[in-house]
Design an enzyme around this catalytic site. Structure first.
Site, mmCIF file in Angstrom:
data_model
loop_
_atom_site.group_PDB
_atom_site.id
_atom_site.type_symbol
_atom_site.label_atom_id
_atom_site.label_comp_id
_atom_site.label_asym_id
_atom_site.label_seq_id
_atom_site.Cartn_x
_atom_site.Cartn_y
_atom_site.Cartn_z
ATOM 1 N N GLU A 176 0.649 -1.148 -0.208
ATOM 2 C CA GLU A 176 0.190 -0.176 -0.088
ATOM 3 C C GLU A 176 0.501 0.904 -0.059
ATOM 4 O OE1 GLU A 176 -0.603 -3.139 1.862
ATOM 5 O OE2 GLU A 176 -1.755 -3.024 0.008
ATOM 6 N N ASN A 222 -0.490 -7.616 -4.096
ATOM 7 C CA ASN A 222 -1.329 -6.470 -4.617
ATOM 8 C C ASN A 222 -0.107 -5.688 -5.403
ATOM 9 O OD1 ASN A 222 -1.540 -5.478 -1.618
ATOM 10 N ND2 ASN A 222 -1.601 -3.508 -3.430
ATOM 11 N N ASP A 242 -7.178 -4.814 -5.044
ATOM 12 C CA ASP A 242 -5.895 -4.890 -3.844
ATOM 13 C C ASP A 242 -6.347 -6.674 -3.422
ATOM 14 O OD1 ASP A 242 -4.313 -4.781 -1.761
ATOM 15 O OD2 ASP A 242 -5.728 -4.570 -0.365
#
Lengths: 201, 640, 613, 171
Positions: free
Chosen positions: C214, C298, C340
């Site tokens: 992230e 991801n 994601d």
């Protein structure tokens, strides 16, 4: 001065019911304005509806349906005293006007009460999403009409008991009755939309 | 019906008339003193105040326009800057649409309609006063906000999401939305008042098919107001809610739709153009008839055209939204409707031309303005047909071409007839005559200035100059035409100053007008200039469309009690006398109610507590307004 | 039922198949992939490795990631009397996702940040501490941990305990004394890198990966020498083939994964450098094929419009040689991931006897909602079946191996897409499933979450989030946010399921006596019947359970079950981090689905050990 | 009529005038001073940001732009970072404290943004952060965003801007 044609109005009455009365027209136009607003807000409801996949996004709970049904029932019931009150107004029967006005006021206050129940039963807020906004908008608009009707009814109750009651007030009573029909009539499509949607989903 | 129509010979009634006049003057006396100023509900007084207020806002809007023209006069100009410029064009547009055009047309209606239909006043004088004060409070609020740098800055139609809570922080757009709500409230009240006045207070004999065209125009306009204005009130309410309590009517992220704003706004916004334009057409009809000295050609087609315009006006709002990517079919429908609206407009133009053609023309100043109107409006109409076509619209959307088009339509279609109307009715309003030479000079200057200002904008738009930019680069080549437009704006200013000078001079030392200086046809010219507070000593009754040309003075209504504020209510269609109604007198409550409305709406911007506050204030005002006060009318028999 | 002959086992599998045909609660009827799948009816399953020793030496019990223990003292018959033997409070009130290790008579646990390691002497009563090691990680690492400051466990090999710290150190301790043997720094907190995964030791190599998908971190798996802590090799998940350790041995099954430097060309220019693909899940190892299996996370940012292309080698699975890290095959669960859908979920290795002969299989329940059965020798997808509610895709094309995305559900900048199911945490997140060779079923703790999502521009600032999506999660159809299900991988069928109100964020454990253990986020630790899903026992713990339960045989010969309580993780961070439930987008949108959690449980951190009285 | 209503409205609106002033890209007069991260003296210059709706809304934009939203969430509800809308301040909630947190960073993971963000933008961020917990006047607070996030906090923590006491550090 020469010859004149004369239209004598000396013996004309000082009030008249229905569309003969200017105030009736005034309230009729108010109803046009508010009716247009209701119609537009309902259009907004359906406009928003066709843009959203899941509708209602949060279905009104069972409690909401009960509350909505209660309001509808109370409002529909209030039509009866309103109708009888109008009849009494045509005949100038003050005692009956008073009686039905009190009954109608009580019912209108009851409708205000069930409306509060309705608001509290809604499982979403106006700022939850567009569905919440438009449903709260519809309910608030109708509550405004309802509230205005309640204030007027209360004023009439005070006037009728405190006096002096003039003859032209008969017309005002009738026009107030007409406005109340509008309050009830305006509610029905709103109720059908908000709760019918949830009921027959 | 208990009324009787009789022809009888009258004995000498001079002393009778004197007593009547005395009693009427006493009953309808205007309020006196400082406090009386706030209580007055007489429709001529309120309409005069409304007219003056509207023209003050016109002047303010004009100053804003001049400032904008100065900013754009040359490239890379920075004397106003982007922030102020945004506020200026927004307040200019909002002023002209909401604070000038609609109120001024309604003010003319409020002043003239009762006179024209032979009524003593409007149906709801207190509502009338309330409408004026609400409008005034709204307008003043807008200007206070502009002068305190809180002026709205998102354009007069405040598209979301630009005007939404995220992209318009602060209170600027809230001010705008409340001002719009104020003026809509005022417009709706006035419209209802005009409709009931027209339908219920007409002189006996004035059936619908005998109403003057101006009254028809105001009636149709008022109905349009009734059905169009709720849309914008709803829209601004939703916008305010979105901004203040976080609703999502226009937030596409959670199911709302910004386009909904455009639909609601233009569902009002397009009829709005006709709300401004139709009364102007009524004025043109009055002027054309008077100065052609003959009945209008095609009364029925004229009326039907007005009605048709009103209906069609509701069916073409989407042509303001061609650039939003609508379905092809919808585009086709709205293109067709937009082009179709040219038909009723054309019918009226041809009727006027026929009337003028076959009449004995008196080339007074009002008629000059009518000629100016026709010339300008035809240009505006032609550019309108152009932008009604989707491909051209996409090309010129949000350019100065649209600015040129809308000013040709609105100034040409409304301001020129209005100026003509002002020149025409000025004697009635004030009892003084305007100077013809100054009037014509004013016309020539305004006409020239107007075209100099706005014609170049067509070209600028076609060359690609966007709207709502505070400056532009020299390399764009927009400079010379913009300079020309700015010069034109000052010529236009000069023209309007000449008109103003004429008005001031006439007020100070104008020739006395007398009741009917133009030898007109309609009832308002049968009473004194300016009219007495009770307007008619004897209410008239009519037998045709042109009562003054047909001998109005031969028929009067008798039997009204001059010691009460009585009005005669007649039937809606054929105007047969129905009953006599006593109006309430002057009252402070309209003003107090308007103040309560104002306090509520303005407080609402800052706190939701305004809602209970408004509820309380509103209840107090309702009770105060409607509470019966002595002297009481006939009481109901059975009292407690 | 207990372990017995091969015939009885076959009989049971047949019975199970019959059960699912006639008796399953919710057949995934809408889950039929459009193309045919290979169903190995009549197969027999066995874990790829593992002999029951009563210990729990690896977080997943074995290299095949089964979380199956053959211990059978605690049975469905007596589990109801299970009692707390002892507890230990870590004093840390964050998400405890780790599995304890039991080696010989010592238990090792690693806590969330500040990553203490505790060793308990099991011979002494009530978990007497043996030693404690303080890692003292940098405080600022807490600020770049996307989903609470968790740690998923340690690894043991040859007298050493290995674990990762949040600030990117891998540390080896002497198992007997807790002395630090080596400490290698592998990443940069300033770039957003953290380490939360449990290492796996294979052939003297400690395999560790990083977290931070992230924050625009570039993912890798690193092998360290178990004795010295030196980096043996590092395989990146993005970039040129040399960085990804793709060489001549690389033979992916599907044509789309073949080519030169796809880790560069399937990205917009230079984007692979901040492209995610971190490695924070569990690693599996097949000693026969000598292949490691692990998923990549991801791609970054979440906003897919800022990274046009397939974004190799993210959201996929690698098979590599442990010796030099060279890639053997790769398969991408979610090419050009839109939501994601990390591909890091564990792979369970099992062998099947099929009518067509024995197959070496790999089971993987992905975040995208499909349970994959792969041939682990070459990476071929044999079947991919929905095991949760899915609206974002319509099955997997078994000829090309590609997931068929639903175009209308693709997020765009400035536009909200509703009803994305499963939501970003996937139908199943990291919470590891268990596989019992006795029942031949997978026991899957998973989520039932959907979300509304709006894309927005993401800006890269090193060490700060690189996401670009605003998300609001909601319970999926049915209103239950979690499911615990038993899944027949060969029949591609659900056998039974339990609807849980909250997402099942804990791992699963299955024993030889057909007991399945898992915990819920409101603090209930449950034992259910492996064959029917019937609830047999439960205990209320002081905090929500997001840890991985284990079982072991103590020095006293009794069977114990141990689990951490301590709510946290992405789903539970709302409690320990005191997130504001009035902001639906808090914790990347998870808070909207977990508004009630603060009322249901409180933060804590306790190791619970249960046994029979 | 016009005179008193003018007066009333002028009074009402005068309070709002400063809150609406917008400066499209201007360097702050405070820049030199606060780049050394000195706490600001309270008073007029600070209100240039804290009492200005435009500055607060710029802060909202920057909150997303500089990835503050990534950790603290779009609505300030928190995630990787602590929530900002609950009125609890680990390092003090006075404007100068919040400014210092942004410029210098904080030990538990808040990066130092000082070198990255011009000082006037830092103050705009401070203004927005304070608005998240309802600590700015209602009339300068931003409304809900045009996104799926929600805007205003449901509770007004404190109307004033005291130097909020730092909370004891979490264990």
């Amino acid at each position: 001065m020469s010859e004149r044609r004369r239209v004598t109005v000396r013996e004309l009455p000082s009030y008249a019911f229905g569309p003969r009365d200017p105030m009736w027209w005034g309230v009729a136009l108010l109803m046009c304005i508010e009716g247009t607003t209701i119609a537009l807000l309902l259009l907004m409801y359906f406009y928003t509806r066709q843009r959203v996949d899941v509708w209602p996004t949060t279905a009104p709970a069972r409690d909401s349906l009960y509350a909505g049904a209660a309001t509808t029932a109370v409002l529909l019931a209030s039509i009866v005293p309103t109708h009888l009150m109008n009849g009494a107004a045509y005949r100038g029967d003050l005692a009956r006007i008073r009686r039905f006005m009190v009954l109608m006021t009580a019912l209108s206050l009851a409708a205000l009460g069930t409306r509060i129940w309705e608001f509290r039963a809604l499982p979403f807020r106006w700022d939850t999403d567009a569905y919440g906004s438009v449903v709260w908008g519809l309910l608030t608009l109708q509550t405004t009409h309802l509230g205005l009707g309640v204030i007027e009814n209360l004023m009439f109750v005070v006037l009728l008991y405190r006096g002096p009651v003039e003859k032209k007030h008969l017309v005002d009573v009738e026009v107030n009755g007409m406005y109340w029909y509008f309050v009830v009539g305006g509610w029905l499509p709103i109720a059908a939309t908000i709760y019918g949607e949830a009921l027959f989903r | 019906m208990t009324s009787t129509v009789a022809t009888e010979s009258t004995p000498d009634s001079r002393s009778e008339d004197a007593r009547l006049e005395r009693e009427l003057t006493d009953t309808w006396r205007l309020c006196r003193g400082f406090a009386g100023w706030f209580c007055e509900t007489n429709h001529t007084v309120i309409a005069r105040r409304m007219l003056v207020t509207a023209f003050v806002f016109f002047a303010l809007g004009g100053v804003e326009a001049l400032l904008m023209r100065l900013e754009l006069a040359r490239p890379d100009n920075h004397f106003i800057g982007p922030d102020r410029y945004d506020q200026l064009f927004t307040v200019h547009g909002s002023t002209m649409m909401f604070l000038f055009a609609v109120p001024v047309m309604q003010a003319m209606g409020i002043y003239l309609v009762p006179l024209m239909v032979g009524a003593r006043t409007v149906a709801f004088p207190r509502l009338n006063a309330y409408a004026y004060y609400t409008y005034l409070i709204g307008g003043v609020f807008l200007y206070v906000s502009l002068f305190t740098d809180t002026g709205p800055d998102t354009g007069w139609f405040s598209y979301v999401p630009l005007s939404g809570p995220q992209f318009s922080p602060g209170k600027r757009v809230d001010v705008w939305s409340q001002v719009v709500t104020f003026t809509e409230l005022s417009a709706l009240s006035t419209a209802a008042n005009l409709i009931v006045t027209t339908l219920k207070l007409r002189a006996p004999g004035m059936a619908l098919n005998r109403m003057p065209l101006f009254v028809w125009a105001e009636l149709v306009t008022s109905f349009m107001v009734i059905f169009a204005m709720p849309a914008v009130m709803l829209a601004t309410m939703c916008l305010a809610l979105d901004r203040l309590v976080g609703t999502h009517f226009f937030n596409s992220a959670v199911g709302g739709d910004p386009l909904l704003w455009q639909h609601l706004f233009w569902f009002f916004g397009h009829p709005e153009v006709y709300i401004i334009f139709l009364p102007a057409l009524g004025m043109v009809s009055s002027i054309v008839v008077t100065f052609s000295r003959r009945p209008v050609v095609g009364y029925l087609p004229m009326v039907l055209s007005l009605v048709a315009t009103a209906f069609l006006g509701f069916g073409l709002w989407v042509h303001h939204m061609f650039a939003t990517g609508l379905a092809e079919l919808g585009q086709g429908f709205f293109t067709a409707a937009s082009i179709m609206i040219a038909i009723p407009s054309g019918v009226q133009i041809f009727c006027w031309i026929a009337t003028l053609w076959s009449g004995r023309l008196v080339l007074a100043t009002p008629l000059w303005f009518v000629f100016g109107f026709v010339a300008i409006f035809v240009v505006g109409g032609l550019s309108g047909v152009m932008v009604a076509s989707v491909p051209i619209d996409l090309q010129v959307h949000d350019t100065f071409f649209v600015v040129a088009h809308l000013h040709y339509v609105l100034i040409g279609g409304a301001v020129f007839p209005l100026l003509g109307g002002i020149h025409y009715w000025f004697p009635k309003l004030t009892g003084r005559m305007l100077d013809e030479r100054l009037g014509k000079a004013g016309f020539v200057l305004t006409f020239t200035g107007f075209n100099l200002t706005f014609f170049p904008m067509h070209l600028l738009g076609l060359h690609g100059m966007p709207r709502r930019i505070y400056t532009y680069r020299a390399a764009t080549g927009f400079g010379p035409l913009n300079l020309l437009a700015t010069v034109g704006a000052f010529v236009l200013l000069a023209g309007l100053l000449v008109v103003l000078t004429n008005v001031v001079r006439a007020l100070l030392s104008g020739r006395d007008a007398g009741p009917d200086p133009w030898q007109s046809d309609t009832l308002e010219w049968s009473v004194a200039s300016p009219p007495a507070p009770y307007v008619y000593e004897h209410l008239p009754c009519v037998a045709g469309r042109y009562p003054l040309w047909e001998g109005i003075r031969d028929c009067v209504v008798e039997g009204m009690d001059p010691r009460q504020r009585q009005v005669l209510v007649t039937a809606a269609l054929d105007a047969a006398p129905d009953h006599v109604y006593v109006l309430p007198g002057p009252s402070i409550w309209p003003l107090l109610s308007a103040v309560a409305t104002g306090v509520t709406f303005i407080t609402m911007i800052f706190t939701p507590w305004a809602v209970p506050l408004g509820l309380a204030l509103g209840t107090v005002c309702l009770v105060g307004w409607f509470w019966p006060r002595p002297p009481h009318e006939p009481l109901l028999a059975e009292q407690p | 039922m207990q372990a017995s002959s091969r015939a009885a086992e076959t009989l049971f599998i047949a019975a199970t198949l019959g059960l699912l045909v006639f008796g399953c609660h919710r057949g995934p009827a809408d889950a039929e992939p459009p193309t045919g799948r290979v169903v190995l009816i009549g197969g027999r399953l066995a874990p790829a490795s593992g002999v029951e020793d009563g210990e729990w030496r690896k977080v997943a019990k074995d290299d095949a990631n089964t979380r199956f223990s053959g211990l059978a003292t605690i049975t469905p018959g007596n589990v109801a009397t299970l009692r707390v033997a002892w507890t230990f409070k870590t004093g840390i009130a964050r998400g405890h996702e780790a599995a304890p290790l039991v080696v010989g008579s010592t238990m090792y646990v690693v806590t969330p940040f500040p990553n203490r390691v505790h060793a308990f002497d099991l011979k002494a009563p009530n978990g007497t501490p043996k030693w404690t090691y303080e890692a003292h990680p940098e405080a600022r690492a807490q600020g770049v941990a996307c989903c609470d400051v968790v740690n998923r466990g340690a690894a043991y090999d040859d007298g050493r305990v290995f674990f990762n710290t949040l600030d990117d150190h891998t540390i080896a301790l002497d198992a007997a004394t807790g002395r630090e043997l080596w400490n290698t720094k592998l990443g940069e907190v300033a770039r957003g890198e953290t380490m939360t995964m449990a290492p796996l030791v294979v052939k003297g190599r400690v395999l560790v990966g990083n977290s931070g998908g992230e924050l625009g971190v570039r993912g890798w798996l690193t092998a360290l020498d178990a004795r010295t802590g030196e980096i043996a090799w590092r395989a990146y998940s993005t970039g040129p083939d040399a960085d990804v350790l793709i060489g001549a041995a690389f033979k992916p099954y599907y044509a789309g994964d073949r080519g030169v430097d796809l880790g560069v060309h399937s990205w917009p220019p230079e984007r692979w450098k901040i492209g995610g693909g971190t490695v924070w899940g569990f690693v599996s190892y097949d000693p026969e094929l000598d292949l490691l299996y692990y998923g990549t996370a991801n791609p970054g940012p979440w906003n897919n419009e800022q990274r046009v292309g397939d974004n190799k080698w993210t959201s996929g699975i690698f098979a590599r040689r442990p010796a030099d890290g060279s890639a053997v095959w790769f398969y991408q669960w979610s090419p050009h991931d839109l939501y994601d859908y990390d591909g890091v979920n564990e792979s369970v290795l099992a062998d099947a006897d099929t009518p067509n002969g024995p197959r070496k299989l790999l089971f993987h329940a992905d975040r995208n909602g499909y349970l994959y059965v792969l041939d682990r020798a070459n990476g071929q997808v044999l079947s991919a079946t929905q095991f949760g509610h899915v609206t974002t895709s319509r099955g997997v094309d078994l000829t090309t191996g590609r997931l068929n995305y639903v175009a209308e559900k693709q997020p765009h900048v400035g536009q909200t897409v509703h009803d994305i199911c499963p939501g970003s945490p996937g139908a199943k997140d990291w919470q590891p499933m268990a596989f019992s060779p006795k029942t031949a079923l997978l026991y899957i703790p998973h989520n039932n979450l959907c979300q509304d999502e709006e894309g927005m521009q993401a800006n890269y600032i090193a060490g700060t989030p690189f996401v670009g999506e605003a998300i609001k999660m909601r319970p999926g159809p049915g209103g239950n946010r979690g499911v615990f299900s038993a899944w027949d991988p060969l029949g591609a069928r659900e056998v039974w399921h339990i609807d849980e109100d909250l997402p099942v964020w804990s791992g699963a454990l299955v024993t030889g006596s057909n007991l399945v253990f898992y915990g819920t986020m409101d603090g209930t630790f449950k034992a259910v019947d492996a064959k029917t899903g019937a609830l047999l026992w439960h205990a209320e713990l002081d905090s929500g359970v997001v840890g991985q339960p284990i079982t072991y045989r103590g020095p006293d010969g009794k069977q114990y079950v141990a689990v951490f309580s301590g709510v946290g993780g992405w789903a539970g961070a709302v409690v320990p981090a005191k997130l504001d439930v009035t902001d639906p987008t808090a914790a990347l949108g998870f808070v909207n689905a977990m508004r009630d959690l603060p009322q249901r449980t409180r933060a804590g951190g306790t190791l619970y050990v249960f046994t029979l009285p | 009529m016009r005179a008193p209503s003018l007066l009333l409205l002028a009074l009402l609106s005068a309070a709002g005038c400063r809150r609406e002033r917008r400066s499209f890209s201007e360097p702050s007069p405070l820049q030199a001073r606060v780049e050394r991260a000195e706490p600001l003296p309270s008073g007029e210059p600070l209100s240039h940001f804290l009492d200005n709706a435009w500055a607060v809304s710029e802060g909202a934009r920057l909150f997303g732009w500089y990835n503050c939203a990534g950790c603290h969430s779009l609505g300030g509800g928190g995630g990787m970072g602590p929530p900002l809308r609950d009125g609890a301040w680990r390092y003090g909630g006075a404007p100068a404290d919040v400014h210092r947190s942004i410029v210098e960073g904080r030990p538990n993971g808040m990066p130092a943004f000082g070198p990255r963000i011009p000082d006037y933008q830092t103050w705009q961020l401070v203004a927005y952060v304070l608005s998240l917990s309802g600590r700015l006047r209602l009339d300068v607070e931003p409304g809900r965003p045009e996104a799926i996030a929600i805007g205003k906090p449901p509770v007004m923590v404190s109307k004033k801007l005291p130097s909020a006491e730092p909370l004891p550090e979490a264990p």
